[in-house]
Enzyme design. Structure first.
Site, short mmCIF file in Angstrom:
data_model
loop_
_atom_site.label_atom_id
_atom_site.label_comp_id
_atom_site.label_asym_id
_atom_site.label_seq_id
_atom_site.Cartn_x
_atom_site.Cartn_y
_atom_site.Cartn_z
N LYS A 1 -9.84 13.03 8.50
CA LYS A 1 -9.40 12.61 9.83
C LYS A 1 -9.33 13.80 10.78
CE LYS A 1 -6.31 8.98 8.03
NZ LYS A 1 -6.85 7.81 8.76
N LYS B 1 0.84 -1.20 0.00
CA LYS B 1 0.00 0.00 0.00
C LYS B 1 0.87 1.25 0.00
CE LYS B 1 -3.17 2.53 3.05
NZ LYS B 1 -3.84 2.52 4.38
N ARG C 1 -7.75 -0.15 1.07
CA ARG C 1 -8.32 -1.36 0.45
C ARG C 1 -8.74 -1.10 -0.98
NH1 ARG C 1 -12.55 -1.71 5.21
NH2 ARG C 1 -10.76 -0.70 6.18
N ASP D 1 -2.36 10.41 3.78
CA ASP D 1 -3.77 10.07 3.92
C ASP D 1 -4.47 11.05 4.86
OD1 ASP D 1 -6.24 8.86 3.99
OD2 ASP D 1 -5.63 7.30 5.42
#
Length: 486
Positions: free
Chosen positions: A269, A257, A343, A262
């Protein structure tokens, strides 16, 4: 860090020229007859109660009688096991690495096991590492070389263990370096350039192909592309191929990954701790590290490395919660949470791996906070569809002192992934979050191919004062690949 393996009996080690000498004192050493300067020093320190052979105990000495090195460090190595030696060496190198010693001798009183020798090299490299890429005024680590002194000529097994350890240490260092770099110094394009640099090394037996947005779109990697939509940084899909065996031999596929930052996307977040999301590409970094070790060791095995690299940011073009995207496998995915992006990039990479007809696929990802809750920061989570693959990975982790732990993959865990609007949703509820993430990935594994998923969210980096990438699970991966080659 440079390493050298030398044959030096204790009396010779005492006369060896070095800036510092670390004497590993095991329980057996403490009981042996003190007929040399090093053993005599250790015996006196133990007798007075200033030192013990307990793993990790240290006693610094200066200008010790009969010893050439001005700085001597007695380091307790317990029973001499790999675990005990690792603790001893880690503590010793951490104490002396900042100087003024530049060259050190690490002295074994008894011939170590191959596992203990390997642990000594890896612990020394780990303890001496310091990140400086974006710290131009930082004082570099003074310690640059370590000679490992054995009391007798090294056997073939010890020489092999030493070579494997030094190559693995290089791979771990590379993984740590890229994991630690800020996101603006580790973009998808820069990560691709790092992969190309490994392949360009003379005699690497590695080929590297880098695909951009147009190629990814043409392939039909809609899930991967969806994650990158909110960022101005272009995605990169990196394909590494190491050819160490006959072309007829199916490869092992490593899928890492590579989310270079992110933010969570639209499902953003919390601000606190978000800087650590630069570590979300540590799976990709571990694949690079494994290939660096393969380049040096040249084992008789074929390996493919696949890295889907992009940023996950909010923006006018970003994927929204509720959007439905089409993956490379043809399955549609309802994106209920854009912060479950790992994912999405991995599922397309797993489907892409089918073209190589691999003997096994192993994906490595900082995938879920739920895995941290389950296993903390000691073991990586291991999910596998094949018992033999799971056992081989677990054994490799134990041997490398880079452990993982098997987790379940019962079909019932996939119930929460059902969607009214697509073939599958990208998240289920909070319960067993790391398991449901693995069940999502399992849907995209080529049928009949043994597959394992390593969730390294708890093991890939540390927070707090020791904040930084660990380089895990490069050690596990290299150990597994070498065992498969053997």
């Amino acid at each position: 860090m440079d390493f050298e393996l030398k044959t030096l009996r204790l009396a010779q080690a005492a006369r060896a020229k070095a800036d510092a000498l670390v004497f590993l004192v095991t329980q057996d050493t403490a009981k042996a007859k003190a007929d040399d300067a090093l053993s005599a020093l250790a015996a006196r320190a133990i007798k007075t109660g200033d030192f013990s052979a307990e793993a990790g105990k240290l006693l610094p000495c200066y200008a010790a009688e009969g010893i050439q090195a001005p700085r001597v460090l007695l380091a307790g190595a317990g029973d001499g096991s790999a675990q005990a030696v690792r603790r001893a060496v880690a503590a010793a190198i951490a104490l002396i690495k900042s100087g003024p010693a530049c060259q050190a001798v690490l002295c074994f009183a008894q011939t170590p096991s191959p596992a203990a020798l390997r642990a000594a090299v890896l612990a020394a490299a780990d303890a001496a590492y310091a990140y400086t890429e974006t710290k131009p005024k930082a004082k570099p680590v003074a310690l640059t070389g370590v000679r490992l002194a054995l009391p007798a000529a090294a056997s073939a097994a010890l020489k092999t263990a030493f070579a494997q350890a030094t190559a693995t240490a290089s791979g771990i260092r590379l993984a740590r370096e890229w994991g630690n770099r800020p996101a603006n110094h580790a973009t998808p394009r820069q990560l691709a350039a790092a992969a190309q640099a490994i392949a360009k090394e003379k005699g690497s037996h590695i080929d590297c192909e880098v695909l951009g947005p147009k190629e990814v779109a043409k392939l039909g990697m809609g899930a991967f592309a969806a994650v990158a939509r909110g960022s101005h940084e272009e995605l990169r899909f990196i394909v590494l191929r190491y050819q160490g065996a006959a072309k007829s031999q199916p490869p092992v596929a490593l899928v890492g990954k590579g989310i270079t930052f992110d933010s969570g996307g639209i499902s953003i977040k919390p601000a606190a701790g978000m800087d650590e999301m630069k570590f979300d590409m540590c799976g990709a970094a571990s694949v690079l590290g494994a290939f660096e070790a393969l380049r040096q060791l040249q084992p008789a095995i074929n390996v493919v490395g696949l890295i889907p690299a992009c940023e996950n940011l909010p923006g006018g073009g970003a994927t929204k919660p509720g959007d439905v995207v089409t993956s490379l496998s043809g399955q549609t995915i309802e994106v209920l949470n854009t912060d479950a992006e790992g994912r999405l990039v991995l599922c397309d990479a797993l489907a892409y791996a089918a073209r190589f007809k691999p003997r096994a696929i192993i994906d490595i990802a900082t995938l879920t906070g739920a895995c941290v809750i389950a296993l903390g920061h000691v073991r990586s989570g291991l999910y596998a569809t094949d018992a033999a693959l799971a056992q081989a990975l677990q054994q490799a982790g134990e041997a490398a002192l880079d452990p993982c732990w098997p987790m379940p993959l019962d079909d019932e865990y996939a119930e929460g992934l059902k969607s009214n609007f697509a073939d599958v949703a990208n998240v289920a509820g909070r319960p067993a979050g790391s398991v449901t993430a693995a069940k999502f990935l399992q849907r995209f594994v080529p049928e009949g191919t043994p597959w394992a998923h390593l969730d390294i969210a708890g093991s890939a980096w540390k927070s707090g004062k020791a904040k930084g990438a660990t380089g895990r699970p490069v050690g596990l991966l290299v150990q597994y690949l070498l065992a498969q080659a053997a």
